[in-house]
Design a protein around this motif. Structure first.
Motif, PDB file in Angstrom:
ATOM      1  N   ASP A   1      17.441 -32.234  80.353  1.00  0.00           N
ATOM      2  CA  ASP A   1      17.133 -33.609  80.763  1.00  0.00           C
ATOM      3  C   ASP A   1      17.510 -33.771  82.231  1.00  0.00           C
ATOM      4  OD1 ASP A   1      19.926 -33.795  80.762  1.00  0.00           O
ATOM      5  OD2 ASP A   1      20.005 -35.008  78.942  1.00  0.00           O
ATOM      6  N   VAL A   2      17.332 -34.960  82.749  1.00  0.00           N
ATOM      7  CA  VAL A   2      17.604 -35.239  84.156  1.00  0.00           C
ATOM      8  C   VAL A   2      19.072 -34.977  84.487  1.00  0.00           C
ATOM      9  CG1 VAL A   2      17.664 -37.071  85.896  1.00  0.00           C
ATOM     10  CG2 VAL A   2      15.693 -36.858  84.397  1.00  0.00           C
ATOM     11  N   ASP A   3      19.968 -35.328  83.597  1.00  0.00           N
ATOM     12  CA  ASP A   3      21.397 -35.113  83.869  1.00  0.00           C
ATOM     13  C   ASP A   3      21.720 -33.632  84.020  1.00  0.00           C
ATOM     14  OD1 ASP A   3      21.938 -37.848  83.806  1.00  0.00           O
ATOM     15  OD2 ASP A   3      22.386 -37.834  81.652  1.00  0.00           O
ATOM     16  N   GLU A   4      21.146 -32.803  83.150  1.00  0.00           N
ATOM     17  CA  GLU A   4      21.398 -31.362  83.243  1.00  0.00           C
ATOM     18  C   GLU A   4      20.772 -30.791  84.524  1.00  0.00           C
ATOM     19  OE1 GLU A   4      20.294 -27.271  80.886  1.00  0.00           O
ATOM     20  OE2 GLU A   4      20.721 -29.048  79.662  1.00  0.00           O
ATOM     21  N   LYS A   5      19.586 -31.258  84.863  1.00  0.00           N
ATOM     22  CA  LYS A   5      18.948 -30.812  86.103  1.00  0.00           C
ATOM     23  C   LYS A   5      19.812 -31.180  87.305  1.00  0.00           C
ATOM     24  CE  LYS A   5      14.095 -30.998  84.696  1.00  0.00           C
ATOM     25  NZ  LYS A   5      12.751 -31.433  85.117  1.00  0.00           N
ATOM     26  N   LEU A   6      20.300 -32.400  87.333  1.00  0.00           N
ATOM     27  CA  LEU A   6      21.123 -32.844  88.454  1.00  0.00           C
ATOM     28  C   LEU A   6      22.402 -32.028  88.532  1.00  0.00           C
ATOM     29  CD1 LEU A   6      21.574 -34.708  90.845  1.00  0.00           C
ATOM     30  CD2 LEU A   6      22.568 -36.379  89.263  1.00  0.00           C
ATOM     31  N   GLU A   7      23.011 -31.754  87.404  1.00  0.00           N
ATOM     32  CA  GLU A   7      24.244 -30.962  87.405  1.00  0.00           C
ATOM     33  C   GLU A   7      23.980 -29.549  87.934  1.00  0.00           C
ATOM     34  OE1 GLU A   7      27.995 -30.494  87.678  1.00  0.00           O
ATOM     35  OE2 GLU A   7      27.174 -32.412  87.037  1.00  0.00           O
ATOM     36  N   ARG A   8      22.838 -28.985  87.590  1.00  0.00           N
ATOM     37  CA  ARG A   8      22.482 -27.653  88.104  1.00  0.00           C
ATOM     38  C   ARG A   8      22.261 -27.702  89.612  1.00  0.00           C
ATOM     39  NH1 ARG A   8      17.983 -24.751  86.420  1.00  0.00           N
ATOM     40  NH2 ARG A   8      19.119 -22.957  87.161  1.00  0.00           N
ATOM     41  N   ILE A   9      21.565 -28.736  90.087  1.00  0.00           N
ATOM     42  CA  ILE A   9      21.311 -28.863  91.527  1.00  0.00           C
ATOM     43  C   ILE A   9      22.628 -29.028  92.282  1.00  0.00           C
ATOM     44  CG2 ILE A   9      20.303 -30.347  93.319  1.00  0.00           C
ATOM     45  CD1 ILE A   9      17.999 -30.905  91.262  1.00  0.00           C
ATOM     46  N   ILE A  10      23.477 -29.917  91.810  1.00  0.00           N
ATOM     47  CA  ILE A  10      24.769 -30.132  92.469  1.00  0.00           C
ATOM     48  C   ILE A  10      25.606 -28.860  92.407  1.00  0.00           C
ATOM     49  CG2 ILE A  10      26.941 -31.421  92.389  1.00  0.00           C
ATOM     50  CD1 ILE A  10      25.267 -33.817  91.397  1.00  0.00           C
ATOM     51  N   GLY A  11      25.586 -28.176  91.265  1.00  0.00           N
ATOM     52  CA  GLY A  11      26.326 -26.915  91.138  1.00  0.00           C
ATOM     53  C   GLY A  11      25.859 -25.893  92.157  1.00  0.00           C
ATOM     54  N   SER A  12      24.561 -25.830  92.370  1.00  0.00           N
ATOM     55  CA  SER A  12      24.010 -24.905  93.354  1.00  0.00           C
ATOM     56  C   SER A  12      24.445 -25.294  94.765  1.00  0.00           C
ATOM     57  CB  SER A  12      22.480 -24.896  93.249  1.00  0.00           C
ATOM     58  OG  SER A  12      21.914 -24.041  94.203  1.00  0.00           O
TER      59      SER A  12
END
Length: 184
Positions: free
Chosen positions: A78-89
């Motif tokens: 979902d959007v939250d998981e995508k955002l967490e991956r982007i921020i993690g990167s």
């Protein structure tokens, strides 16, 4: 914010396009990514609503249209998981585990996002993007609202220049062949 002041954070904004593209490219691979976003210079402004009509896609990931599609292509449940991956990167590239989205900046950006909103809805109407446009727009504007310092930004660039390996942490953030794609 004074340019060169290492202690005062500022929103990542358009630079985040590079790193979201890197993550989506790693997720999908070069060929699949090219089905959705081209790599040709558009010659137009960053906020233009001009598309590669021959391939039915934005010209490149550095214009807003391409960046919105690229952000949507990052894998996640979902959007939250995508955002967490982007921020993690972003954290890995910067070597700064403290990077995070500034919610006030996101809200301010959402209030003035009519041009990006129109672009995203037009792309959905043309089959370039699918799903919840408002959620995708929030994701895109959230990634642009991560606050970084000049040091963070310099480290992110140094990581790309170092073949995808953060020169301070020694962590590989992106495979070398993907770095070549991102830099070109």
């Amino acid at each position: 914010v004074g340019v060169g002041d290492d202690d005062l954070p500022f929103p990542l904004q358009s630079v985040s396009k590079v790193f979201a593209y890197a993550l989506a490219l790693e997720d999908l691979g070069r060929e699949r990514m090219l089905e959705h976003v081209g790599v040709e210079p558009s010659g137009d402004a960053f906020n233009s609503i001009v598309f590669d009509e021959r391939h039915n896609r934005p010209y490149n990931p550095m214009v807003n249209a391409g960046a919105i599609v690229t952000t949507d292509l990052v894998r996640g449940y979902d959007v939250d998981e995508k955002l967490e991956r982007i921020i993690g990167s972003l954290r890995e590239f910067a070597g700064n585990p403290g990077l995070d989205v500034d919610p006030d900046t996101v809200e301010r950006e959402l209030r003035t996002a009519d041009h990006n909103r129109a672009t995203a809805y037009l792309m959905r109407a043309q089959g370039m993007i699918a799903g919840d446009i408002e959620a995708t727009l929030r994701l895109y504007l959230s990634q642009c609202s991560v606050h970084v310092t000049c040091r963070d930004l310099a480290m992110m660039g140094a990581t790309l220049a170092n073949g995808g390996v953060n020169p301070v942490t020694g962590r590989a953030c992106l495979p070398r062949d993907r770095v070549r794609d991102v830099l070109s």
